[in-house]
Each structure stands twice: as structure tokens, then as C-alpha cells.
Design a protein around this motif. Structure first.
Motif, PDB file in Angstrom:
ATOM      1  N   GLU A 215       0.809  -1.216   0.000  1.00  0.00           N
ATOM      2  CA  GLU A 215       0.000   0.000   0.000  1.00  0.00           C
ATOM      3  C   GLU A 215       0.847   1.273   0.000  1.00  0.00           C
ATOM      4  OE1 GLU A 215      -2.932  -0.069   3.062  1.00  0.00           O
ATOM      5  OE2 GLU A 215      -3.857  -1.914   2.346  1.00  0.00           O
ATOM      6  N   VAL A 219       1.101   2.555   8.703  1.00  0.00           N
ATOM      7  CA  VAL A 219      -0.175   2.400   9.400  1.00  0.00           C
ATOM      8  C   VAL A 219      -0.257   3.397  10.549  1.00  0.00           C
ATOM      9  CG1 VAL A 219      -0.365  -0.017   8.767  1.00  0.00           C
ATOM     10  CG2 VAL A 219       0.717   0.592  10.923  1.00  0.00           C
ATOM     11  N   THR A 220      -1.453   3.591  11.066  1.00  0.00           N
ATOM     12  CA  THR A 220      -1.675   4.530  12.163  1.00  0.00           C
ATOM     13  C   THR A 220      -2.114   3.771  13.420  1.00  0.00           C
ATOM     14  OG1 THR A 220      -4.033   4.859  11.720  1.00  0.00           O
ATOM     15  CG2 THR A 220      -2.465   6.221  10.459  1.00  0.00           C
ATOM     16  N   ASP A 222      -4.682   4.327  15.128  1.00  0.00           N
ATOM     17  CA  ASP A 222      -6.120   4.107  15.055  1.00  0.00           C
ATOM     18  C   ASP A 222      -6.455   2.862  14.237  1.00  0.00           C
ATOM     19  OD1 ASP A 222      -6.805   6.265  16.633  1.00  0.00           O
ATOM     20  OD2 ASP A 222      -6.986   7.642  14.944  1.00  0.00           O
ATOM     21  N   GLU A 223      -5.697   2.605  13.172  1.00  0.00           N
ATOM     22  CA  GLU A 223      -5.931   1.407  12.367  1.00  0.00           C
ATOM     23  C   GLU A 223      -5.595   0.148  13.163  1.00  0.00           C
ATOM     24  OE1 GLU A 223      -5.156   3.052   7.845  1.00  0.00           O
ATOM     25  OE2 GLU A 223      -3.430   2.590   9.106  1.00  0.00           O
ATOM     26  N   THR A 226      -8.458  -0.432  15.654  1.00  0.00           N
ATOM     27  CA  THR A 226      -9.670  -1.032  15.095  1.00  0.00           C
ATOM     28  C   THR A 226      -9.565  -2.546  15.052  1.00  0.00           C
ATOM     29  OG1 THR A 226     -10.130   0.925  13.748  1.00  0.00           O
ATOM     30  CG2 THR A 226     -11.157  -1.132  13.051  1.00  0.00           C
ATOM     31  N   TYR A 227      -8.400  -3.039  14.644  1.00  0.00           N
ATOM     32  CA  TYR A 227      -8.192  -4.492  14.589  1.00  0.00           C
ATOM     33  C   TYR A 227      -8.177  -5.065  16.009  1.00  0.00           C
ATOM     34  CZ  TYR A 227      -6.808  -8.692  11.985  1.00  0.00           C
ATOM     35  OH  TYR A 227      -6.779  -9.914  11.384  1.00  0.00           O
ATOM     36  N   VAL A 246      -0.896  -5.962  10.913  1.00  0.00           N
ATOM     37  CA  VAL A 246      -1.600  -4.721  10.564  1.00  0.00           C
ATOM     38  C   VAL A 246      -0.511  -3.768  10.097  1.00  0.00           C
ATOM     39  CG1 VAL A 246      -3.242  -2.963  11.318  1.00  0.00           C
ATOM     40  CG2 VAL A 246      -3.194  -5.182  12.467  1.00  0.00           C
ATOM     41  N   ALA A 248      -0.073  -2.622   6.392  1.00  0.00           N
ATOM     42  CA  ALA A 248      -0.208  -2.226   4.989  1.00  0.00           C
ATOM     43  C   ALA A 248       0.460  -3.233   4.054  1.00  0.00           C
ATOM     44  CB  ALA A 248       0.343  -0.813   4.755  1.00  0.00           C
TER      45      ALA A 248
END
Length: 254
Positions: A215, A219-220, A222-223, A226-227, A246, A248
Motif C-alpha cells: 500500500e 499504518v496509524t 487508530d488502524e 480497530t483491529y 496490521v 499495509a
């Protein structure tokens, strides 16, 4: 798709607003969970307390896993106030500077044991303390990194340490599965956190991850959060013993 309403969780490892643990805590709270938050010591408290207050955390306690009794005191407070626990996030890791930035073959026995104690054995201790509070099942979640699987330049002693953590996740899932306690680890790509700043040439690691991941981005928190919220929810009740990337897609090309 899933809710954490009514669930009680413990978050260990928030250092500031950039922490992966804080990204997870935000996601847990948004999904409806009540959270117990810890801070490392008096120096860290001013950075973490406002975050805990923003998360409306009814339990806010010091927790340095190298100090006798502090981890146990956190679980005692949870037992007294809630009487149960549904999930735990372990997001702490530490190695002495000379061991983190030096060759692994130069790491002292004491330094190796210290890194393992803080980063891995503390997760085992948390599981043991959480077990009697999870009579109806629960979820234990740790934070790993791709350096557990591949030799990443400058990650040094934390590579073997995270590999041990991932092995612990698998064995813990086997031992606790009959009690419906699930154990998983998240493996985010490199993220700009205070802990990561101790790694030599970390900016190069960030640039490399952005360049080679499918990608082409980082990654952040927050991402990652979420996972994490999914993994501790009932929607993931059949997921245990996993290392969830997690990142990308960084792990397929890194």
C-alpha cells in the motif's frame, strides 16, 4: 459489526497520545468498553492521566512491571471494583540502550533477562492474574513486530525477544483455550512512537516500510486499534493463537 458494550478491559502501555496502546484504547472505548488504564511512574503520569480522563477510565493506576507488587496491585483494584475482566492489552517492551543499539552477541545475560522479563514474562504474569477474573472467558492481546520473524537491521535484541513473545502467545492459547480465554498478538508495521525512537536509524526503517509495503504507506495507531477492538470482541471468539499483521502488507515484501 461488533460491540464491546459492557466489557471491562485493562490497558498497559500507554506512554502518550502517540502510543499504539492509546490508539487501541480509543477504539475499545468507542466500541463501548470500560477501561482500566495504567501509567509507568510519576514521570509518565502527567502525560497519561489526561488521556485516561478523556477515556472516562474509572481505574487509573501506576504499573511498572519491574517493581514488586505493582502489577498485582492493579489486578487487586480491578477485582475490588469490577470483580471480573474481559480483556487485557499488553503493549510494553523495553531493553537497555546498550543492548538495544548493540549487537545481540554483545548483549549481557542480565540485559537479555531484563528485556525478556519486561517484554515477555510480564505478559505471562498478566495472564495468570487475569485468569481468575475471566470465568466466562476473555481475551489477552500482546503487541509484536515483524522483527520477530525476519532479521530487521537495527532491531537487534528485540528480535529474539518478540519471537519469544509470539511463541508465548501460541502456548498460552493452548493452555487457556479450554477456559475460553483467547490469546493473540498484533504485529503492526513501524509506527512513530516514543518506544520506537530508541531504535537506531528508525527513520530509515519507516522510509523502507513505506517504500516496499504493497500500500506504500505507514499504518496509524487508530488502524491498529480497530483491529485490536475486533480481536477482543465476541465477533472474534474463534480466533486464538494468531499473530495478526496490521502493516499495509509490509510483511509480504519487507
Amino acid at each position: 459489526m461488533f460491540s464491546l458494550s459492557g466489557k471491562k478491559g485493562l490497558i498497559v502501555g500507554i506512554a502518550n497520545e502517540h502510543s499504539l496502546a492509546y490508539g487501541c484504547a480509543r477504539a475499545f472505548r468507542t466500541a463501548g468498553a470500560d477501561l482500566a488504564i495504567t501509567h509507568l511512574n510519576a514521570k509518565a503520569e502527567p502525560y497519561v492521566r489526561p488521556l485516561a480522563e478523556g477515556l472516562e477510565s474509572p481505574i487509573f493506576e501506576p504499573c511498572d512491571v519491574t517493581v514488586d507488587g505493582e502489577l498485582e496491585a492493579v489486578f487487586d483494584k480491578i477485582a475490588d471494583k469490577w470483580g471480573r475482566l474481559d480483556f487485557v492489552l499488553h503493549s510494553i517492551a523495553y531493553a537497555k540502550k546498550e543492548d538495544l543499539q548493540g549487537r545481540i552477541i554483545d548483549c549481557s545475560a542480565d540485559g537479555f533477562a531484563f528485556a525478556m522479563g519486561v517484554s515477555v514474562h510480564s505478559f505471562l504474569r498478566m495472564a495468570k492474574l487475569a485468569e481468575p477474573l475471566m470465568e466466562g472467558g476473555g481475551s489477552l492481546l500482546a503487541m509484536s513486530y515483524y522483527g520477530a520473524e525476519k532479521a530487521i537491521p537495527h532491531y537487534n535484541i528485540m528480535g529474539p525477544v518478540k519471537a519469544a513473545l509470539e511463541a508465548a502467545v501460541r502456548y498460552m492459547s493452548l493452555e487457556l483455550g479450554e477456559k475460553q480465554i483467547r490469546v493473540n498478538a498484533l504485529s503492526p508495521g513501524p509506527v512513530k512512537t516514543r518506544a520506537a525512537s530508541g531504535i537506531s536509524d528508525f527513520s530509515e526503517l519507516l522510509q523502507h516500510a513505506e517504500e516496499v509495503s504493497p500500500e506504500h504507506r505507514l499504518v496509524t495507531p487508530d488502524e491498529v486499534g480497530t483491529y485490536a477492538a475486533f480481536l477482543v470482541s465476541d465477533a472474534a471468539r474463534s480466533v486464538t493463537g494468531n499473530i495478526a499483521y496490521v502493516d499495509a502488507g509490509y510483511h509480504v515484501t519487507g
